[in-house]
Design a protein around this motif. Structure first.
Motif, PDB file in Angstrom:
ATOM      1  N   ALA A   1       0.827  -1.214   0.000  1.00 31.73           N
ATOM      2  CA  ALA A   1       0.000   0.000   0.000  1.00 31.73           C
ATOM      3  C   ALA A   1       0.858   1.259   0.000  1.00 31.73           C
ATOM      4  N   GLY A   2       2.149   1.109   0.286  1.00 31.96           N
ATOM      5  CA  GLY A   2       3.050   2.255   0.205  1.00 31.96           C
ATOM      6  C   GLY A   2       3.694   2.686   1.501  1.00 31.96           C
ATOM      7  N   SER A   3       3.536   1.945   2.586  1.00 29.53           N
ATOM      8  CA  SER A   3       4.204   2.317   3.837  1.00 29.53           C
ATOM      9  C   SER A   3       5.707   2.433   3.603  1.00 29.53           C
ATOM     10  N   ASP A   4       6.318   3.438   4.213  1.00 26.11           N
ATOM     11  CA  ASP A   4       7.768   3.608   4.107  1.00 26.11           C
ATOM     12  C   ASP A   4       8.513   2.722   5.098  1.00 26.11           C
ATOM     13  N   SER A   5       7.866   2.357   6.190  1.00 25.81           N
ATOM     14  CA  SER A   5       8.413   1.410   7.165  1.00 25.81           C
ATOM     15  C   SER A   5       7.283   0.538   7.665  1.00 25.81           C
TER      16      SER A   5
END
Length: 168
Positions: free
Chosen positions: A58-62
């Motif tokens: 979904a695009g979480s950076d961490s």
């Protein structure tokens, strides 16, 4: 600062197997060991379809996953983290052993498969290995650098403990 030792060698030289044995021996002596595997390509530690994988997609950076007995964190990075940055994230360990990182400035133990005709790798001036691990000592010249047979796990662990000034 937590001491770091890198186990280096050519592909398929037995680095992972050697590391497993060293880690087991150090743990038997109550030394807390952190390990870093250097990888030249992208990697996944997640399972497709699971929640953390879905958060990543979904695009979480961490994305972190935590339980009473394990913790993992995956983060997008713009450039590869160096060993010292990774070590600072490792928590309560007495020693960190890396697999790979042959170009780093950390002390290195080189694994050589002499039966495959391997010779020591080239190193920058002033940064030779601190020891060699070989499958045959016959005729192997290393000057003042200690040489261990690959099954001498107790002796290799003793060497690492002494070199890093650890107290088992």
């Amino acid at each position: 600062m937590i001491p770091v030792i890198s186990i280096v060698g050519r592909s398929n030289s037995g680095k992972t197997t050697l590391l497993e044995k060293i880690i087991g021996e150090l743990r038997r002596r109550n030394i807390k060991v952190g390990t870093i595997k250097h990888h030249h390509y992208t990697f996944d530690i997640d399972t497709e379809g699971k929640d953390t994988w879905r958060f990543w997609m979904a695009g979480s950076d961490s994305v972190a996953i935590s339980s009473p007995s394990k913790f993992a964190l995956v983060s997008r990075v713009e450039k590869e983290k160096n060993i010292d940055e990774i070590v600072r994230l490792m928590g309560d360990v007495d020693l960190v052993i890396t697999e790979g990182y042959k170009k780093c400035d950390k002390p290195k133990i080189e694994l050589i498969r002499r039966q495959k005709g391997e010779q020591p790798m080239e190193y920058p001036e002033g940064n030779p290995p601190i020891a060699f691990v070989v499958d045959s000592k016959e005729g192997f010249q290393a000057g003042d650098i200690p040489v261990f047979y690959r099954d001498d796990i107790i002796e290799i662990a003793d060497f690492i403990i002494d070199f890093c000034k650890l107290k088992p």
